[in-house]
Design a protein around this motif. Structure first.
Motif, PDB file in Angstrom:
ATOM      1  N   TYR A 475      44.899  32.670  43.138  1.00 60.97           N
ATOM      2  CA  TYR A 475      44.841  33.375  44.418  1.00 60.97           C
ATOM      3  C   TYR A 475      43.399  33.578  44.851  1.00 60.97           C
ATOM      4  O   TYR A 475      42.584  34.113  44.108  1.00 60.97           O
ATOM      5  CB  TYR A 475      45.532  34.734  44.295  1.00 60.97           C
ATOM      6  CG  TYR A 475      47.007  34.642  43.987  1.00 60.97           C
ATOM      7  CD1 TYR A 475      47.963  34.663  44.997  1.00 60.97           C
ATOM      8  CD2 TYR A 475      47.443  34.506  42.670  1.00 60.97           C
ATOM      9  CE1 TYR A 475      49.317  34.561  44.717  1.00 60.97           C
ATOM     10  CE2 TYR A 475      48.794  34.405  42.368  1.00 60.97           C
ATOM     11  CZ  TYR A 475      49.730  34.432  43.401  1.00 60.97           C
ATOM     12  OH  TYR A 475      51.065  34.325  43.110  1.00 60.97           O
ATOM     13  N   SER A 476      43.105  33.166  46.090  1.00 65.88           N
ATOM     14  CA  SER A 476      41.807  33.405  46.703  1.00 65.88           C
ATOM     15  C   SER A 476      42.000  33.473  48.216  1.00 65.88           C
ATOM     16  O   SER A 476      42.591  32.567  48.810  1.00 65.88           O
ATOM     17  CB  SER A 476      40.816  32.284  46.366  1.00 65.88           C
ATOM     18  OG  SER A 476      39.675  32.363  47.202  1.00 65.88           O
ATOM     19  N   SER A 477      41.488  34.534  48.846  1.00 70.29           N
ATOM     20  CA  SER A 477      41.578  34.632  50.304  1.00 70.29           C
ATOM     21  C   SER A 477      40.298  34.145  50.967  1.00 70.29           C
ATOM     22  O   SER A 477      39.948  34.591  52.062  1.00 70.29           O
ATOM     23  CB  SER A 477      41.889  36.073  50.727  1.00 70.29           C
ATOM     24  OG  SER A 477      40.849  36.950  50.350  1.00 70.29           O
ATOM     25  N   ASN A 478      39.600  33.237  50.284  1.00 67.46           N
ATOM     26  CA  ASN A 478      38.489  32.553  50.923  1.00 67.46           C
ATOM     27  C   ASN A 478      39.005  31.872  52.197  1.00 67.46           C
ATOM     28  O   ASN A 478      40.155  31.452  52.281  1.00 67.46           O
ATOM     29  CB  ASN A 478      37.923  31.507  49.960  1.00 67.46           C
ATOM     30  CG  ASN A 478      36.813  30.703  50.583  1.00 67.46           C
ATOM     31  OD1 ASN A 478      35.711  31.185  50.759  1.00 67.46           O
ATOM     32  ND2 ASN A 478      37.121  29.462  50.938  1.00 67.46           N
ATOM     33  N   ALA A 508      43.534  35.870  34.773  1.00 62.59           N
ATOM     34  CA  ALA A 508      43.141  34.482  35.028  1.00 62.59           C
ATOM     35  C   ALA A 508      41.865  34.497  35.862  1.00 62.59           C
ATOM     36  O   ALA A 508      41.819  35.137  36.925  1.00 62.59           O
ATOM     37  CB  ALA A 508      44.253  33.727  35.752  1.00 62.59           C
ATOM     38  N   PHE A 509      40.837  33.805  35.375  1.00 58.42           N
ATOM     39  CA  PHE A 509      39.530  33.773  36.038  1.00 58.42           C
ATOM     40  C   PHE A 509      39.288  32.407  36.680  1.00 58.42           C
ATOM     41  O   PHE A 509      39.634  31.372  36.101  1.00 58.42           O
ATOM     42  CB  PHE A 509      38.412  34.038  35.032  1.00 58.42           C
ATOM     43  CG  PHE A 509      38.320  35.450  34.558  1.00 58.42           C
ATOM     44  CD1 PHE A 509      37.505  36.369  35.206  1.00 58.42           C
ATOM     45  CD2 PHE A 509      39.042  35.882  33.451  1.00 58.42           C
ATOM     46  CE1 PHE A 509      37.404  37.683  34.764  1.00 58.42           C
ATOM     47  CE2 PHE A 509      38.955  37.183  32.997  1.00 58.42           C
ATOM     48  CZ  PHE A 509      38.136  38.087  33.657  1.00 58.42           C
ATOM     49  N   ARG A 518      39.516  40.331  43.457  1.00 60.68           N
ATOM     50  CA  ARG A 518      40.470  40.710  42.403  1.00 60.68           C
ATOM     51  C   ARG A 518      41.815  41.012  43.032  1.00 60.68           C
ATOM     52  O   ARG A 518      41.901  41.683  44.063  1.00 60.68           O
ATOM     53  CB  ARG A 518      39.960  41.936  41.648  1.00 60.68           C
ATOM     54  CG  ARG A 518      41.001  42.544  40.703  1.00 60.68           C
ATOM     55  CD  ARG A 518      40.407  43.609  39.821  1.00 60.68           C
ATOM     56  NE  ARG A 518      39.959  44.810  40.484  1.00 60.68           N
ATOM     57  CZ  ARG A 518      40.722  45.908  40.655  1.00 60.68           C
ATOM     58  NH1 ARG A 518      41.980  45.918  40.253  1.00 60.68           N
ATOM     59  NH2 ARG A 518      40.212  46.977  41.248  1.00 60.68           N
ATOM     60  N   THR A 519      42.866  40.536  42.368  1.00 62.85           N
ATOM     61  CA  THR A 519      44.215  40.794  42.852  1.00 62.85           C
ATOM     62  C   THR A 519      44.889  41.893  42.031  1.00 62.85           C
ATOM     63  O   THR A 519      44.413  42.288  40.964  1.00 62.85           O
ATOM     64  CB  THR A 519      45.093  39.529  42.763  1.00 62.85           C
ATOM     65  OG1 THR A 519      45.502  39.330  41.392  1.00 62.85           O
ATOM     66  CG2 THR A 519      44.372  38.292  43.271  1.00 62.85           C
ATOM     67  N   CYS A 520      46.020  42.331  42.527  1.00 65.41           N
ATOM     68  CA  CYS A 520      46.918  43.172  41.746  1.00 65.41           C
ATOM     69  C   CYS A 520      47.558  42.318  40.648  1.00 65.41           C
ATOM     70  O   CYS A 520      47.448  41.086  40.674  1.00 65.41           O
ATOM     71  CB  CYS A 520      48.014  43.721  42.651  1.00 65.41           C
ATOM     72  SG  CYS A 520      48.974  42.406  43.455  1.00 65.41           S
ATOM     73  N   HIS A 544      44.511  38.152  38.832  1.00 68.60           N
ATOM     74  CA  HIS A 544      43.683  36.978  39.119  1.00 68.60           C
ATOM     75  C   HIS A 544      42.328  37.423  39.661  1.00 68.60           C
ATOM     76  O   HIS A 544      42.253  38.307  40.527  1.00 68.60           O
ATOM     77  CB  HIS A 544      44.380  36.064  40.123  1.00 68.60           C
ATOM     78  CG  HIS A 544      45.589  35.391  39.562  1.00 68.60           C
ATOM     79  ND1 HIS A 544      45.604  34.077  39.165  1.00 68.60           N
ATOM     80  CD2 HIS A 544      46.835  35.864  39.301  1.00 68.60           C
ATOM     81  CE1 HIS A 544      46.793  33.761  38.694  1.00 68.60           C
ATOM     82  NE2 HIS A 544      47.563  34.835  38.762  1.00 68.60           N
ATOM     83  N   VAL A 545      41.274  36.805  39.139  1.00 69.45           N
ATOM     84  CA  VAL A 545      39.912  37.179  39.521  1.00 69.45           C
ATOM     85  C   VAL A 545      39.138  35.919  39.903  1.00 69.45           C
ATOM     86  O   VAL A 545      39.090  34.951  39.133  1.00 69.45           O
ATOM     87  CB  VAL A 545      39.183  37.894  38.366  1.00 69.45           C
ATOM     88  CG1 VAL A 545      37.709  38.123  38.710  1.00 69.45           C
ATOM     89  CG2 VAL A 545      39.862  39.212  38.043  1.00 69.45           C
ATOM     90  N   VAL A 546      38.567  35.914  41.087  1.00 73.11           N
ATOM     91  CA  VAL A 546      37.597  34.894  41.473  1.00 73.11           C
ATOM     92  C   VAL A 546      36.212  35.468  41.209  1.00 73.11           C
ATOM     93  O   VAL A 546      35.853  36.504  41.766  1.00 73.11           O
ATOM     94  CB  VAL A 546      37.745  34.488  42.948  1.00 73.11           C
ATOM     95  CG1 VAL A 546      36.601  33.568  43.371  1.00 73.11           C
ATOM     96  CG2 VAL A 546      39.086  33.800  43.180  1.00 73.11           C
TER      97      VAL A 546
END
Length: 625
Positions: A475-478, A508-509, A518-520, A544-546
């Motif tokens: 997950y990324s809202s880029n 997950a990185f 960072r997500t929930c 999930h972490v970007v």
């Protein structure tokens, strides 16, 4: 029929061109939506178009002549320029090896005549960068910091800018006292928890010297471990500039495997070369702490981030602001090194992009970190991606390196280093590192490996299960992922989320996107556990972490914030995990500018919480007796 076929073919061609244009405008055609920022500053120099315009009235002199007389592997050099006919776009390039004329050139396909210069400089500065009056006085003094790169150096003054360089003057040659010296140690976990690998670079071939590592625990006898030797072959690279103007000999890459280490002991080590005459060449002394026994209950601290890049402390080659946060991140990690046990740089390391000289500069930059703690890496698009080279993506982001340079310069405990997926244990952690540049989908070789990595961890001993890859497969809202509508790489979550959920992956990185998010705890696009800064008991999904803000130019977020996105930051930084024990994990996001914490959360739970079934995690069961 022929006209119809021709018309259809034209329509398909126009549609394809339109799609490529659209993808490019959306930042998707290259797999990286960063436009001009993806171009290495050295690529702006059209070195093949150099014309010879030497003038006796122009002088360029470098000093001192001999560097590293006290064993230093980096030193400042002063370059004095006198030019009676100065221009605003005059620039000085640093060349190594010092001799760079046509005698060193390979045949250039498609050129009508041999170029005068066929190798890129390793760095450059504009002549007026330290003296705004250069165009009036014709005089300037430039300061360059050079590192030992196994060859001599010269400086060349060019007029005509970067696109039509005219070679005006060449300096005297300078060199390090021992250009072949063993340098830039890189530690990495071996294939077992009690093994540490040490990789370094030298100029000594096997027929000149025998490489080894001497190491010792305080109070014990010294021991020696032999080393294997590899090289990077120009012909094994896949394209230009890596095989052409960007090529530079990487010397000899040595790796030693220190085995049967005692857990949590401080080892002092140095790299050595036994010469044929019986004498020794030694590196400086370094030290590291060996890994804890898997499951050991003690504080363990892990740093994870991606997309670091390299920058020059002398300011050279930085007019394009290529990796603006790189040095800040590096310096913050060095400053806090006593509180770090292991580092994961998850792809896009040096952004050499085929300019091979940049790898030495990157390894010099991270040496204080990589020489002291395991420096584990993942493969990114700027290391691996190249058309028809066996990867999942077909872009040109690696500049023709196609993974060869990275696979040789850095050790990872993979069965096949050309496939950069591997697992490694550190105390209470199990890390499953994916290679997003190869197919990860169900049925692929990598998918089978990842399932095995996740399935074989004993969560009673190693409760903290971490997944990492370069490209966001979660997950990324880029902005370009959001516009695409998937919030991840195409097909990213389709199969992997089955594994994350089944085996209860904690975090997950990812990198690739140059920001922090960072997500929930999430599963199938839905937040499955409430909370923002603390979680306890059963975790129903994966966080999930970007963490791609290591140093390269930043990436913009989409305007709309998805409901699963808890924290976003458009800045440079890195993440840190601290496992205090089997039940308590602290996550922190720190900014590179000041090292302070700007986002954090904790997880507290017991072993029974890991065993508890959540949606899609448990196989069918029965109450039969």
């Amino acid at each position: 029929m022929a006209d119809t076929a021709w018309s259809c073919g034209l329509m398909i061609k126009l549609f394809t061109m339109g799609m490529l244009w659209w993808l490019g405008s959306m930042g998707l055609a290259s797999g990286h939506g960063h436009g001009r920022f993806d171009k290495h500053p050295l690529s702006e120099i059209d070195i093949y178009k150099t014309t010879l315009a030497l003038r006796d009235s122009v002088s360029i002199k470098a000093s001192p002549l001999i560097l590293g007389l006290k064993g230093e592997d980096k030193e400042w050099v002063t370059v004095n320029v006198v030019n009676p006919d100065p221009f605003e776009d005059d620039w000085v390039g640093v060349f190594s090896p010092a001799k760079f004329n046509a005698s060193t050139c390979s045949p250039v396909t498609g050129e009508e005549e041999e170029p005068y210069i066929c190798s890129s400089p390793i760095k450059f500065k504009y002549a007026n960068s330290s003296n705004s009056k250069y165009t009036k006085t014709g005089k300037t003094v430039l300061k360059f910091q050079l590192i030992n790169q196994r060859a001599d150096f010269s400086f060349a003054l060019f007029s005509g800018g970067l696109s039509t360089p005219n070679l005006v003057a060449v300096s005297n040659f300078i060199t390090f006292a021992n250009p072949k010296a063993p340098l830039y140690p890189r530690l990495a976990q071996g294939k077992s928890w009690d093994e540490m690998t040490i990789t370094w670079t030298s100029g000594y071939a096997l027929n000149e010297a025998v490489p080894f590592v001497e190491y010792v625990v305080k109070g014990q006898a010294k021991a020696r471990s032999p080393a294997g030797t590899l090289t990077v072959d120009q012909n094994s690279l896949c394209g230009s500039p890596a095989r052409t103007v960007g090529w530079r000999d990487q010397g000899f890459i040595h790796t030693s495997f220190l085995k049967n280490l005692w857990p949590n002991f401080v080892y002092t080590y140095k790299m050595g070369h036994l010469l044929s005459n019986g004498s020794y060449i030694w590196s400086k002394s370094y030290s590291f702490r060996s890994s804890p026994y898997p499951g050991q209950d003690s504080p363990q601290r892990v740093v994870i981030f991606g997309d670091l890049g390299k920058a020059e402390r002398d300011g050279s080659t930085m007019y394009a602001d290529y990796q603006p946060g790189s040095l800040n991140t590096t310096d913050q990690l060095i400053k806090d090194l006593k509180n770090i046990d292991i580092v994961f740089l998850i792809g896009d390391l040096a952004y050499a992009n085929g300019y091979i000289s940049q790898w030495d500069q990157f390894m010099s930059q991270v040496e204080p970190i990589a020489s002291a703690v395991p420096f584990m890496i993942a493969s990114g698009n700027h290391e691996r991606t190249w058309p028809n080279s066996g990867g999942f993506y077909q872009h040109r982001d690696s500049g023709g390196e196609c993974g060869v340079t990275t696979e040789t310069l850095f050790y990872v405990p993979a069965e096949n280093r050309a496939n950069f997926w591997y697992s490694t244990d550190y105390g209470m952690f199990r890390f499953c590192i994916a290679d997003s540049e190869h197919d990860w989908r169900e049925g692929s070789e990598q998918y089978r490996f990842l399932e095995h990595c996740l399935a074989t961890v004993d969560r009673r001993k190693q409760p903290w299960l971490i997944f990492a890859a370069h490209r966001p497969l979660g997950y990324s809202s880029n902005e370009w992922y959001a516009e695409e509508g998937a919030y991840s790489e195409p097909m990213g979550r389709d199969d992997l989320q089955k594994l994350w959920q089944k085996y209860r992956v904690d975090i997950a990185f990812f990198g690739h996107v140059h920001n922090y998010e960072r997500t929930c705890p999430i599963y199938q696009n839905t937040c499955v556990k409430s909370g923002n800064t603390s979680y306890s008991g059963v975790m129903n999904g994966t966080i999930h972490v970007v963490a791609g803000g290591g140093g390269s130019h930043l990436s913009s977020f989409a305007t709309e914030i998805p409901n699963w996105s808890l924290f976003r930051d458009y800045d440079f930084g890195f993440t840190k995990l601290t496992a205090f024990n089997h039940s308590y994990l602290l996550f922190e996001y720190k900014k590179s500018s000041d090292g302070n914490v700007y986002d954090s959360f904790t997880i507290t739970r017991e072993y029974t919480d890991v065993l508890a079934c959540v949606h899609d995690s448990c196989a069918p069961s029965t109450l039969a007796v």
